[in-house]
Write a protein that holds these residues in place. Structure first.
Motif, mmCIF file in Angstrom:
data_model
loop_
_atom_site.group_PDB
_atom_site.id
_atom_site.type_symbol
_atom_site.label_atom_id
_atom_site.label_comp_id
_atom_site.label_asym_id
_atom_site.label_seq_id
_atom_site.Cartn_x
_atom_site.Cartn_y
_atom_site.Cartn_z
ATOM 1 N N ARG A 129 -29.521 -10.288 -23.993
ATOM 2 C CA ARG A 129 -29.094 -11.114 -25.127
ATOM 3 C C ARG A 129 -27.952 -12.054 -24.749
ATOM 4 N N ILE A 130 -27.868 -12.397 -23.470
ATOM 5 C CA ILE A 130 -26.687 -13.113 -23.005
ATOM 6 C C ILE A 130 -26.649 -14.557 -23.514
ATOM 7 N N LEU A 131 -27.809 -15.227 -23.633
ATOM 8 C CA LEU A 131 -27.805 -16.618 -24.084
ATOM 9 C C LEU A 131 -27.384 -16.743 -25.548
ATOM 10 N N PHE A 134 -23.677 -15.912 -25.781
ATOM 11 C CA PHE A 134 -22.842 -17.007 -25.278
ATOM 12 C C PHE A 134 -22.762 -18.139 -26.288
ATOM 13 N N GLU A 135 -23.883 -18.440 -26.939
ATOM 14 C CA GLU A 135 -23.887 -19.514 -27.942
ATOM 15 C C GLU A 135 -22.963 -19.183 -29.109
ATOM 16 N N VAL A 136 -22.975 -17.927 -29.544
ATOM 17 C CA VAL A 136 -22.088 -17.511 -30.637
ATOM 18 C C VAL A 136 -20.627 -17.623 -30.209
ATOM 19 N N VAL A 137 -20.320 -17.127 -29.006
ATOM 20 C CA VAL A 137 -18.934 -17.169 -28.512
ATOM 21 C C VAL A 137 -18.465 -18.612 -28.365
ATOM 22 N N ALA A 138 -19.332 -19.467 -27.846
ATOM 23 C CA ALA A 138 -18.963 -20.879 -27.704
ATOM 24 C C ALA A 138 -18.776 -21.531 -29.074
ATOM 25 N N GLY A 139 -19.653 -21.188 -30.036
ATOM 26 C CA GLY A 139 -19.519 -21.753 -31.370
ATOM 27 C C GLY A 139 -18.255 -21.331 -32.078
ATOM 28 N N LEU A 140 -17.746 -20.146 -31.750
ATOM 29 C CA LEU A 140 -16.490 -19.665 -32.330
ATOM 30 C C LEU A 140 -15.276 -20.094 -31.518
ATOM 31 N N HIS A 141 -15.483 -20.906 -30.484
ATOM 32 C CA HIS A 141 -14.399 -21.423 -29.631
ATOM 33 C C HIS A 141 -13.612 -20.278 -28.982
ATOM 34 N N LEU A 142 -14.354 -19.284 -28.458
ATOM 35 C CA LEU A 142 -13.719 -18.144 -27.814
ATOM 36 C C LEU A 142 -13.852 -18.182 -26.293
ATOM 37 N N LEU A 143 -14.377 -19.272 -25.758
ATOM 38 C CA LEU A 143 -14.432 -19.388 -24.306
ATOM 39 C C LEU A 143 -13.018 -19.469 -23.741
ATOM 40 N N ASN A 144 -12.852 -18.943 -22.529
ATOM 41 C CA ASN A 144 -11.530 -18.916 -21.885
ATOM 42 C C ASN A 144 -10.492 -18.244 -22.780
ATOM 43 N N SER A 145 -10.817 -17.050 -23.225
ATOM 44 C CA SER A 145 -9.883 -16.264 -24.040
ATOM 45 C C SER A 145 -10.186 -14.793 -23.835
ATOM 46 N N PRO A 152 -17.598 -9.414 -27.409
ATOM 47 C CA PRO A 152 -19.059 -9.227 -27.332
ATOM 48 C C PRO A 152 -19.481 -7.943 -26.636
ATOM 49 N N LEU A 153 -18.575 -7.303 -25.906
ATOM 50 C CA LEU A 153 -18.929 -6.091 -25.162
ATOM 51 C C LEU A 153 -18.410 -4.818 -25.819
ATOM 52 N N ILE A 154 -17.792 -4.930 -26.985
ATOM 53 C CA ILE A 154 -17.121 -3.767 -27.576
ATOM 54 C C ILE A 154 -18.103 -2.811 -28.241
ATOM 55 N N ALA A 155 -19.092 -3.306 -28.957
ATOM 56 C CA ALA A 155 -20.026 -2.413 -29.652
ATOM 57 C C ALA A 155 -20.760 -1.543 -28.641
ATOM 58 N N PRO A 219 -17.845 -12.317 -17.625
ATOM 59 C CA PRO A 219 -16.655 -13.143 -17.335
ATOM 60 C C PRO A 219 -16.995 -14.419 -16.577
ATOM 61 N N LEU A 220 -18.005 -14.350 -15.719
ATOM 62 C CA LEU A 220 -18.398 -15.543 -14.974
ATOM 63 C C LEU A 220 -18.893 -16.640 -15.906
ATOM 64 N N LEU A 221 -19.530 -16.261 -17.016
ATOM 65 C CA LEU A 221 -20.087 -17.241 -17.945
ATOM 66 C C LEU A 221 -19.040 -17.815 -18.893
ATOM 67 N N VAL A 222 -18.132 -16.989 -19.369
ATOM 68 C CA VAL A 222 -17.248 -17.414 -20.458
ATOM 69 C C VAL A 222 -15.887 -17.896 -19.973
ATOM 70 N N THR A 223 -15.646 -17.896 -18.666
ATOM 71 C CA THR A 223 -14.351 -18.352 -18.165
ATOM 72 C C THR A 223 -14.532 -19.482 -17.166
ATOM 73 N N THR A 224 -13.866 -20.565 -17.431
ATOM 74 C CA THR A 224 -13.762 -21.651 -16.459
ATOM 75 C C THR A 224 -12.307 -21.922 -16.110
ATOM 76 N N ASP A 225 -11.408 -21.335 -16.869
ATOM 77 C CA ASP A 225 -9.978 -21.462 -16.619
ATOM 78 C C ASP A 225 -9.551 -20.357 -15.652
ATOM 79 N N GLU A 226 -8.921 -20.744 -14.560
ATOM 80 C CA GLU A 226 -8.522 -19.776 -13.531
ATOM 81 C C GLU A 226 -7.602 -18.695 -14.070
ATOM 82 N N SER A 227 -6.846 -18.977 -15.110
ATOM 83 C CA SER A 227 -5.919 -17.985 -15.642
ATOM 84 C C SER A 227 -6.623 -16.825 -16.322
#
Length: 282
Positions: A129-131, A134-145, A152-155, A219-227
């Motif tokens: 269910r990764i796509l 990812f779309e939900v996380v991106a829509g909620l502006h949670l990338l790089n956070s 998304p991995l807690i349940a 993490p590889l998908l949702v992070t582009t910020d090195e921090s």
């Protein structure tokens, strides 16, 4: 009566020693490599004893990172991995405890449907269910956070199922006694169920901590910020150094640093972990 058979005792110990040697050899090679110079790592045969560059190598990866790599110092990455692992393990346990408590001790329409819906999600891991995730996380502006890394991995259907099975073994007399004493649902949960579940919680914490620490694809998908890079995903980036040969002595040092926290958790919680897996009587 236990028969004393020297040959079988010797054979059992021999198999155990061989198994430990086969398992430990790669770790030993990585540990030794992390103490060598770059030129020593590439020569044949592979060095099998410690070099004299351990302090320099570990200071380099913790201080400035690997030359030519897209990853910086390892210290912040270790912290990111620790935050992610703790958030996932604690969040999974908390949500699973509450969901299992509700399913077992509350009677509401669709109770079993809710449980089986949760259970069926075991067949849908993150990779499937990764796509849409990812779309939900991106829509909620949670990338790089940190929220995007962990929520998304807690349940956890597995933890919910295990806690439900344990709660079903709790004697009904405890529930009746708590009700007679005037304890509400949350007080019964906090004062009775949580203490009884402590070994199960400890065992699941170890498993879920390692699960969260070893996450790579998400993490590889949702992070582009090195921090927000984690140490596991950064190892691959270090191997793919731009316009330079991989610095294997430094990469080995990073691998050993990445190995330490999970090993420490397992060692410190080994007694609770074993009890949580084998204990049948509470």
């Amino acid at each position: 009566m236990v028969e004393h058979r020297p040959f079988l005792t010797f054979l059992a110990h021999f198999v155990l020693i061989v198994g430990v040697a086969v398992t430990a050899l790669p770790i030993w090679i990585v540990l030794v490599t992390s103490t060598q110079e770059a030129s020593d790592v590439l020569r044949a045969p592979i060095p099998m004893w410690f070099g004299d560059q351990a302090i320099e190598n570990y200071k380099a990866v913790l201080g400035v990172g690997i030359t030519g790599s897209s990853s910086g110092p390892v210290g912040p990455m270790l912290l990111n991995s620790l935050v992610m692992a703790l958030a996932i393990s604690i969040g999974k346990i908390a949500i699973s405890l509450l969901s299992a408590f509700a399913i077992v001790y509350f009677r509401f329409p669709g109770r079993m449907l809710a449980f089986w819906t949760i259970f069926v999600t075991l067949m849908l891991p993150v990779e499937v269910r990764i796509l849409p995730t990812f779309e939900v996380v991106a829509g909620l502006h949670l990338l790089n956070s940190y929220a995007g890394l962990t929520i998304p991995l807690i349940a956890s259907a597995t933890a919910t199922f295990l806690f439900r099975q344990f709660f079903l073994t709790v004697p009904d007399e405890l529930t009746e006694a708590a009700r007679v004493d005037g304890a509400g649902a949350l007080k019964f949960f906090k004062d009775i169920l949580l203490p009884l579940s402590r070994t199960n919680i400890a065992a699941l914490f170890v498993i879920l901590f390692i699960y969260g620490w070893n996450q790579y694809l998400w993490p590889l998908l949702v992070t582009t910020d090195e921090s927000y890079y984690t140490v596991v995903m950064s190892i691959q980036r270090m191997i793919q150094a731009a316009d330079a040969a991989p610095e294997w002595h430094h990469i080995a040092a990073v691998a050993m640093l990445a190995l330490m926290p999970p090993v420490l958790v397992v060692v410190l919680m080994q007694r609770w972990f074993v009890r949580g897996l084998i204990e049948t009587e509470k």
